[in-house]
Structures are given as C-alpha cells and as structure tokens.
Design a protein around this motif. Structure first.
Motif, PDB file in Angstrom:
ATOM      1  N   ILE A  86       0.853  -1.193   0.000  1.00 13.86           N
ATOM      2  CA  ILE A  86       0.000   0.000   0.000  1.00 13.86           C
ATOM      3  C   ILE A  86       0.890   1.245   0.000  1.00 13.86           C
ATOM      4  CG2 ILE A  86      -2.095  -0.943   1.029  1.00 13.86           C
ATOM      5  CD1 ILE A  86      -0.885   0.099   3.725  1.00 13.86           C
ATOM      6  N   GLY A  87       1.917   1.219  -0.839  1.00 18.04           N
ATOM      7  CA  GLY A  87       2.938   2.269  -0.821  1.00 18.04           C
ATOM      8  C   GLY A  87       2.384   3.673  -0.915  1.00 18.04           C
ATOM      9  N   VAL A  88       1.480   3.913  -1.875  1.00 20.13           N
ATOM     10  CA  VAL A  88       0.940   5.257  -2.060  1.00 20.13           C
ATOM     11  C   VAL A  88       0.198   5.706  -0.812  1.00 20.13           C
ATOM     12  CG1 VAL A  88      -0.631   6.639  -3.431  1.00 20.13           C
ATOM     13  CG2 VAL A  88       0.783   4.937  -4.542  1.00 20.13           C
ATOM     14  N   PHE A  89      -0.586   4.797  -0.267  1.00 22.64           N
ATOM     15  CA  PHE A  89      -1.358   5.096   0.941  1.00 22.64           C
ATOM     16  C   PHE A  89      -0.422   5.425   2.098  1.00 22.64           C
ATOM     17  CE2 PHE A  89      -3.502   3.532   4.805  1.00 22.64           C
ATOM     18  CZ  PHE A  89      -4.548   4.424   4.815  1.00 22.64           C
ATOM     19  N   TYR A  90       0.639   4.614   2.221  1.00 21.64           N
ATOM     20  CA  TYR A  90       1.615   4.835   3.298  1.00 21.64           C
ATOM     21  C   TYR A  90       2.232   6.224   3.184  1.00 21.64           C
ATOM     22  CZ  TYR A  90       6.040   4.469   5.794  1.00 21.64           C
ATOM     23  OH  TYR A  90       7.088   4.713   6.605  1.00 21.64           O
ATOM     24  N   VAL A  95      -4.216   5.607  -8.730  1.00 21.16           N
ATOM     25  CA  VAL A  95      -4.333   4.214  -8.303  1.00 21.16           C
ATOM     26  C   VAL A  95      -5.331   3.469  -9.189  1.00 21.16           C
ATOM     27  CG1 VAL A  95      -5.092   2.749  -6.406  1.00 21.16           C
ATOM     28  CG2 VAL A  95      -3.598   4.674  -5.964  1.00 21.16           C
ATOM     29  N   ILE A  96      -6.407   4.169  -9.574  1.00 21.95           N
ATOM     30  CA  ILE A  96      -7.375   3.539 -10.474  1.00 21.95           C
ATOM     31  C   ILE A  96      -6.715   3.217 -11.812  1.00 21.95           C
ATOM     32  CG2 ILE A  96      -9.484   3.931 -11.795  1.00 21.95           C
ATOM     33  CD1 ILE A  96     -10.479   5.583  -9.435  1.00 21.95           C
ATOM     34  N   LEU A  97      -5.944   4.159 -12.313  1.00 22.61           N
ATOM     35  CA  LEU A  97      -5.299   3.941 -13.614  1.00 22.61           C
ATOM     36  C   LEU A  97      -4.256   2.835 -13.523  1.00 22.61           C
ATOM     37  CD1 LEU A  97      -5.133   5.051 -16.516  1.00 22.61           C
ATOM     38  CD2 LEU A  97      -3.259   6.475 -15.745  1.00 22.61           C
ATOM     39  N   GLY A  98      -3.468   2.851 -12.434  1.00 20.53           N
ATOM     40  CA  GLY A  98      -2.397   1.871 -12.307  1.00 20.53           C
ATOM     41  C   GLY A  98      -2.894   0.527 -11.808  1.00 20.53           C
ATOM     42  N   GLY A  99      -4.022   0.509 -11.126  1.00 17.21           N
ATOM     43  CA  GLY A  99      -4.577  -0.729 -10.631  1.00 17.21           C
ATOM     44  C   GLY A  99      -3.871  -1.268  -9.413  1.00 17.21           C
ATOM     45  N   SER A 100      -3.032  -0.454  -8.773  1.00 11.73           N
ATOM     46  CA  SER A 100      -2.325  -0.956  -7.601  1.00 11.73           C
ATOM     47  C   SER A 100      -1.877   0.215  -6.740  1.00 11.73           C
ATOM     48  CB  SER A 100      -1.110  -1.769  -8.020  1.00 11.73           C
ATOM     49  OG  SER A 100      -0.311  -2.040  -6.903  1.00 11.73           O
ATOM     50  N   LEU A 116       3.392   0.179  -9.820  1.00  8.77           N
ATOM     51  CA  LEU A 116       3.148   1.418 -10.562  1.00  8.77           C
ATOM     52  C   LEU A 116       4.329   1.740 -11.469  1.00  8.77           C
ATOM     53  CD1 LEU A 116       1.460   3.791  -7.964  1.00  8.77           C
ATOM     54  CD2 LEU A 116       0.410   2.546  -9.836  1.00  8.77           C
ATOM     55  N   MET A 117       5.559   1.492 -10.965  1.00  9.79           N
ATOM     56  CA  MET A 117       6.751   1.753 -11.776  1.00  9.79           C
ATOM     57  C   MET A 117       6.771   0.848 -13.006  1.00  9.79           C
ATOM     58  SD  MET A 117       8.503   4.135 -10.406  1.00  9.79           S
ATOM     59  CE  MET A 117       6.941   4.800  -9.955  1.00  9.79           C
ATOM     60  N   GLU A 118       6.435  -0.443 -12.773  1.00  9.16           N
ATOM     61  CA  GLU A 118       6.431  -1.378 -13.906  1.00  9.16           C
ATOM     62  C   GLU A 118       5.446  -0.931 -14.979  1.00  9.16           C
ATOM     63  OE1 GLU A 118       5.613  -5.332 -12.581  1.00  9.16           O
ATOM     64  OE2 GLU A 118       7.283  -5.228 -11.142  1.00  9.16           O
ATOM     65  N   LYS A 119       4.274  -0.466 -14.525  1.00 12.55           N
ATOM     66  CA  LYS A 119       3.244  -0.059 -15.485  1.00 12.55           C
ATOM     67  C   LYS A 119       3.685   1.156 -16.285  1.00 12.55           C
ATOM     68  CE  LYS A 119      -0.444  -2.574 -14.117  1.00 12.55           C
ATOM     69  NZ  LYS A 119      -1.617  -2.646 -13.308  1.00 12.55           N
TER      70      LYS A 119
END
Lengths: 357, 175
Positions: A131-135, A185-190, A196-199
């Motif tokens: 939950i990196g973004v959330f963190y 997060v919706i666009l990246g799905g995670s 997110l970096m991989e995407k």
C-alpha cells in the motif's frame, strides 16, 4: 548498467552474508546501514534545497543570490547549518515542556518516515509496501500533529493562530491530494509503488491518460504545495500578521528541525508527484522507438528520478515567488468549492477512461 | 454554473500569465553588482554624490576665489574656508584662498555647496570608497598645495559684477 545503484547494494548484501553467518545480525547491520543512508540523504537533500531555493528565489527577483562563501555561494548553506546548530535553544517559562520539544521531533519524524516508502532508483527503496501510495500520504500528514503541538505548547497567541490555520489548511488540502492519488491508483490498478513503476515502463502515466492525469497532476501539485505551507499558501507563517506562525517561540536547532522538515517536505511532495505522474525513476520512453529508448536508458535511473523531482520543486518555487498570499477564506474556498469537486469528477473521468481504453 | 467554470478557467489562465511574467524576470540579466570583483569595470552613475572635489587644471589652478558662500550655506559646517590677504604687484589688496577644508565625516551630501558656488569651483566626484581607520583623515584639504586661482583672460573688473549677481540667483534656488 554499471551506473545503477542496485548492483552496489547487492554486492554489499552478498558481502555481508558471506562474512557473517547469523542471519539476524546481517539483517540488523543492513537496517542500520539503510537508516544511516536515508538520514544522510535527508540532511543532504535539505541542504541542497536550501541553497537551490535561495538561488532560484534570487533569480526570480533579478538578483544573484548567495555568491560569497565558496564558488556560487554553495558553502553558504553549510555555514548556516553550523550557525543554527550552535545557537542557543531558549527555554520558555510557562509552557508545556514535553509537548514543546516533542513538536519539532514529530515534524521531522513524519517527513523522515516517508523516505522509507520512496523509490529513489531501480531497486533502491527502503520498504516496498503493497500500500505504498497510501503509506506515503498517511505518513507525510503526521507532521501536522507536530505543528499543532508546537503551536499549542508555545503558549503564544500568534503560534496558536498559526498552528490552527496550518491545521485547517493541511487537513483540507490533504483531501484533494489523496483524491488525485486515487485517480492514479485507479489507472495503475495498484497501490504498490513497484507495480506502478512497472506499469510506467513504456509510457508515463501522464502520457497514458493525458486528460485525467493532467487534471490530477495540477490538483496534486496545488494541494501538495499548500501542504508545505509555502508560497501563496503561507498564511500559517504570515510574517506581517503572525510574526512567524507556529514556530515563533522556537530557536536554535528546535527551529532548525522545522526548517529542515519544511524543505524535505518540499522534496517529498515533488518525489511523490514524480513517482506517480512522471514515471519515477523510469526513463522517458516512446513505445516503438527502440533506438531512442536505448539512448534514454543510458542515463541512470536515479538521475531521472532526481531530475523529475527538481522539475517539480522548480515549479513549486516558481509558484511561490509569483503569487501573493491568499486569505484564509479564499484558501478554503479554493479547496472545498473548486479543487474537491474537480478531483471527484476526475476520479469518475479516470474510471471511464480505464473502462474505454 | 457557467460563471463558476468561467471563473475557474479564467483564473487558471491568469495564473499562467502571472507565471509567464515571473519567468521573464527569471531569464533577465541580473542587476546585482558583484562589487569588489567588478571594481574596474563597473560604472557609477554620473550624478552620484560621492565626495566633494575641487577640479584643478593642468597648471595646478583652480577656480575658487575663497568667497566662502559654500561654507555659509553648508548646513553642517562641513566646509571651512580660510583666506589670505595679499597685495598684488600693482598695489591692490586681494583676497586669496588659503585652505579649503572639507570634513567628509560630517557631510550629508546635500549638494548645496556646489549649487551656490558662483565660480563652479567645486564639484562632486563619484568616488565612494571613503573608509579610513582614523577620523582625522576624513578632513581633506581640497585645494592642492601650491595651487593658484585660475586667471581669466577676460578683464578683471568684470568679474566682481558677476560675482555679486550670481550668488543671489543661486541662493534663491537653493532655498
């Protein structure tokens, strides 16, 4: 790819596991090393940003900026750092001592914790949380607790008003920042930053979905800028009204903590923006142009990351030195009546975009 | 509803305009003078009042008659003019300048002295590096040692008339 830092990190890890048998000791040493490295980075980034801001600010005002200590004045900031370290911390008589000294510490801790979640280069990050973004968003808003404590325990009306304004401002703008992150997060799905970096390897998010991501980026930049209490949103520290706001009673290194945290928050906000909108440490790639992509890959990933951060920081400084200070009602009007509806609409837009494309 | 969107977008456009202006400032050449480094190349403004001087020509002659109007008009008694009575060859008594003392330490650079001078004998130089370690060094003698009053080719008798008229005019101006 010998320029990448991940090779060095792997070498250190293998060296340690080869030399020491006890696995727990290896882990302990590595934790200490990572912590020390992040602390050093934290201090260096704050120092760099102070001189960077002073220079940029000077150029916006047609001045040269610090140019006496060292070439182009780069050692000025070290002199300032030494000065603030040796200054006396003036104790107050009628205040809550524990909270008074806890305030700056919490501010620094709050901004330092985010460093653990950031990704500085390919394979260079403290913790890869799912939950990196959330963190990142959650931890970076701990600072406001320290600010409120500082304002309350100073037993000073200016500090209290400044802290209250800061609280109202940060909590309001946190909403927009989080909602624009939600679009990503919706666009990246995670929420995992590595995913997110991989995407974003082929195309950064800002190019994958230009319209909603641009809106999200602008909203995020404004909200993040407001959270750092800078620029047109610096009314918690309005000199003409509140002397210095919540840190008016602090001196010496206790003030230095606020100062360092302010500059590091500037970097953290830029870093989060760079990670989720501009592809973090990913090089600029155009799908299909292999030659061009190979050239772009020559540049190490940490250089890409810090260049993107610098770009966002420069935008922040540009805004700061362009616009006059907002009034508190204008500020809250901007957040609740303009940015919040737009970011809510933007989430809808991203969802539709993801379904269609 | 329409005005709301209008306001938001016009606001964004206006913000961009403002940022464009500051970017122009950012790219402009900087106005800071890196002073000790550019000491030789820098240009001082012509009308800058740095310190009072008495211009001398090649023959070490100045224009000061020693009338003392400058000293009378000086608000701080910065200027002290001492005179000598000399008898000229044809037996006339004449007043001549002995010492023209100027105390930089008490000068407020108002410029009245140069305005009232009937002979235009004193002028401002643009030198501003006045720092000294002893206060007494700030008192300067403006007429160079051995200098004389510049003799005009015009008839000597015409001069006193000019003298009387000129100070009146200039005094009015300065008041």
């Amino acid at each position: 790819m010998s320029l990448e830092l991940s090779g060095l990190i792997n070498a250190i890890h293998e060296g340690l596991t080869g030399a020491i048998e006890a696995q727990w000791l290896v882990s302990l040493i590595e934790y200490v090393l990572v912590g020390a490295g992040l602390l050093a980075l934290y201090a260096l980034i704050a120092l760099f940003l102070i001189i960077f801001e002073r220079k940029i600010c000077a150029w916006f005002q047609c001045r040269l900026g610090p140019n006496r200590v060292g070439p182009w004045g780069i050692f000025q900031v070290f002199a300032d750092m030494l000065k603030i370290m040796f200054k006396e911390i003036i104790p107050l008589k009628h205040n809550d001592k524990l909270l008074f000294y806890a305030g700056p510490c919490i501010v620094v801790i709050g901004s330092f914790l985010t460093f653990g979640g950031l990704q500085f280069a390919e394979g260079v990050h403290g913790v890869d949380l799912n939950i990196g973004v959330f963190y990142l968003l959650a931890v970076s808003s701990i600072s406001i607790v320290g600010v409120m404590l500082a304002g309350w325990s100073s037993n000073n009306k200016y500090a209290l008003i400044g802290a209250m304004r800061s609280g109202a401002q940060v909590i309001s703008f946190e909403l927009s920042a989080c909602l624009s992150m939600m679009a990503v997060v919706i666009l990246g799905g995670s929420m995992n930053l590595s995913t997110l970096m991989e995407k974003q390897e082929d195309l950064w998010f800002i190019f994958q979905a230009p319209v909603p991501m641009l809106i999200a980026m602008v909203i995020y930049l404004i909200a993040a800028h407001a959270e750092t209490n800078r620029g047109p949103f610096d009314l918690p520290e309005a000199e003409s009204e509140l002397t210095a706001g919540y840190h008016v009673e602090y001196s010496g290194m206790t003030f230095g903590y606020f100062y360092v945290a302010e500059y590091c928050n500037l970097f953290i906000n830029a870093a989060i923006g760079a990670l989720v909108f501009l592809g973090g440490w990913q090089a600029f790639h155009i799908p299909g142009c292999d030659g061009f992509n190979a050239v772009m890959d020559m540049c190490p990933s940490y250089v890409w990351f810090f260049l993107k951060c610098l770009f966002f920081i420069f935008m922040s400084l540009w805004v700061r030195w362009s616009f006059p200070r907002l009034r508190i009602d204008q500020l809250l009007h901007l957040e609740w009546k303009i940015m919040l509806p737009f970011s809510l609409f933007n989430i809808l837009l991203v969802a539709v975009w993801v379904i269609i494309f | 509803m329409i005005t709301y969107f209008k306001n938001v977008f016009s606001g964004l456009v206006n913000l961009c305009k403002g940022m464009y202006i500051t970017m122009l400032q950012f790219c402009r050449p900087k106005v800071t003078e890196p002073y000790p480094e550019n000491r030789k190349t820098r240009k001082q403004f012509e009308r800058f009042r740095g310190e009072l001087t008495m211009p001398h020509n090649d023959k070490n002659e100045h224009k000061c008659t020693g009338c003392g109007i400058c000293a009378m008009n000086c608000p701080n008694q910065t200027i002290t003019v001492t005179k000598n009575k000399v008898t000229t060859e044809d037996g006339k008594a004449k007043i001549e300048l002995d010492q023209y003392l100027y105390d930089l330490g008490s000068c407020i650079f108002c410029g009245i002295c140069t305005q009232v001078c009937p002979q235009n004998a004193i002028a401002w130089s643009t030198n501003f590096e006045h720092a000294v370690f002893t206060k007494s060094k700030l008192v300067k003698q403006l007429n160079k040692p051995g200098s004389k009053k510049e003799e005009k080719p015009a008839p000597v008798k015409a001069e006193p008339a000019e003298k009387k008229e000129a100070p009146k005019e200039n005094n009015d101006k300065s008041e």
